[in-house]
Design a protein around this motif. Sequence first.
Motif, PDB file in Angstrom:
ATOM      1  N   GLU A  61      56.415 156.697  65.071  1.00 29.10           N
ATOM      2  CA  GLU A  61      55.603 157.911  64.950  1.00 29.10           C
ATOM      3  C   GLU A  61      56.463 159.071  64.469  1.00 29.10           C
ATOM      4  O   GLU A  61      57.585 159.244  64.927  1.00 29.10           O
ATOM      5  N   GLY A  62      55.940 159.845  63.550  1.00 27.05           N
ATOM      6  CA  GLY A  62      56.667 160.985  63.008  1.00 27.05           C
ATOM      7  C   GLY A  62      57.869 160.574  62.175  1.00 27.05           C
ATOM      8  O   GLY A  62      58.868 161.290  62.137  1.00 27.05           O
ATOM      9  N   TRP A  63      57.759 159.458  61.492  1.00 25.86           N
ATOM     10  CA  TRP A  63      58.906 158.923  60.746  1.00 25.86           C
ATOM     11  C   TRP A  63      59.390 159.833  59.631  1.00 25.86           C
ATOM     12  O   TRP A  63      60.590 159.851  59.365  1.00 25.86           O
ATOM     13  N   PRO A  64      58.534 160.628  58.939  1.00 21.72           N
ATOM     14  CA  PRO A  64      59.090 161.477  57.867  1.00 21.72           C
ATOM     15  C   PRO A  64      60.128 162.498  58.366  1.00 21.72           C
ATOM     16  O   PRO A  64      61.075 162.818  57.659  1.00 21.72           O
ATOM     17  N   GLU A  65      59.951 162.985  59.609  1.00 24.29           N
ATOM     18  CA  GLU A  65      60.915 163.937  60.153  1.00 24.29           C
ATOM     19  C   GLU A  65      62.194 163.255  60.615  1.00 24.29           C
ATOM     20  O   GLU A  65      63.223 163.902  60.804  1.00 24.29           O
ATOM     21  N   LYS A  66      62.158 161.960  60.838  1.00 22.22           N
ATOM     22  CA  LYS A  66      63.308 161.239  61.389  1.00 22.22           C
ATOM     23  C   LYS A  66      64.173 160.560  60.327  1.00 22.22           C
ATOM     24  O   LYS A  66      65.163 159.945  60.675  1.00 22.22           O
ATOM     25  N   LYS A 108      67.442 162.425  60.486  1.00 25.48           N
ATOM     26  CA  LYS A 108      67.782 162.993  61.793  1.00 25.48           C
ATOM     27  C   LYS A 108      68.913 162.182  62.418  1.00 25.48           C
ATOM     28  O   LYS A 108      68.799 160.980  62.610  1.00 25.48           O
ATOM     29  N   TRP A 115      72.041 157.554  62.328  1.00 17.47           N
ATOM     30  CA  TRP A 115      70.770 158.202  62.096  1.00 17.47           C
ATOM     31  C   TRP A 115      69.651 157.455  62.812  1.00 17.47           C
ATOM     32  O   TRP A 115      69.772 156.270  63.113  1.00 17.47           O
ATOM     33  N   GLU A 116      68.564 158.155  63.056  1.00 18.22           N
ATOM     34  CA  GLU A 116      67.392 157.583  63.722  1.00 18.22           C
ATOM     35  C   GLU A 116      66.729 156.529  62.848  1.00 18.22           C
ATOM     36  O   GLU A 116      66.707 156.642  61.620  1.00 18.22           O
ATOM     37  N   ILE A 133      63.447 154.680  61.360  1.00 19.29           N
ATOM     38  CA  ILE A 133      62.077 155.087  61.044  1.00 19.29           C
ATOM     39  C   ILE A 133      61.107 153.910  61.110  1.00 19.29           C
ATOM     40  O   ILE A 133      59.907 154.090  61.037  1.00 19.29           O
TER      41      ILE A 133
END
Length: 185
Positions: A50-55, A58, A65-66, A68
């Motif tokens: 969830e919210g992969w574009p922001e991650k 990140k 990195w996180e 996605i």
Amino acid sequence: MNKLRKILANRMAFWTGMIVSAFFFFMYLYSIGDFGFGFIPLSFEFMLVEGWPEKVFKMRAPFLWEAIGIFYIYGGVAISLSIPNIMLALLLSSLVFLNIAIVVYTYKLPKICRLEGSSKPLLGIIPSFLTGFACCVPTFIIAAAPILGSLTVFFVKLRPYLIPISILIMAWGAVSSIKRIPENI
């Protein structure tokens, strides 16, 4: 560039480098937690977080990195999709490939990796062992630094420095090794 083509044209050097770099690639991803074994799915599955574009970019730690998304492959293999982690693993494994290919290619060149001859056979082993160690083994040690950094508490503090240092040293080692190869071989 001509020397590099000769090195890559050598089948033994090429395939040894490919095998070692593929092993390094998966061990690096395993050591940072992006490759592992999970539940056994019935088929191929892919899930986005969830919210992969922001991650996408990140960071969770220096040079980590996180994820996605996660691939679940039949047989229990799980691969986290983290584009920067995969790109860093590809860069490091490419440098490992190049260094290993150079080491395998230059191993048969007597003036590159070992000393020739000695009047006393037993004493002649020692300098050749030490020069071979000094020439070829640092490639394996340098390549293992990022993996060791994620496995021990001591190296966790050093990890932010080990990855850039590993990249610089492996690139410098490859360039200097290629320069030492004679032109006429």
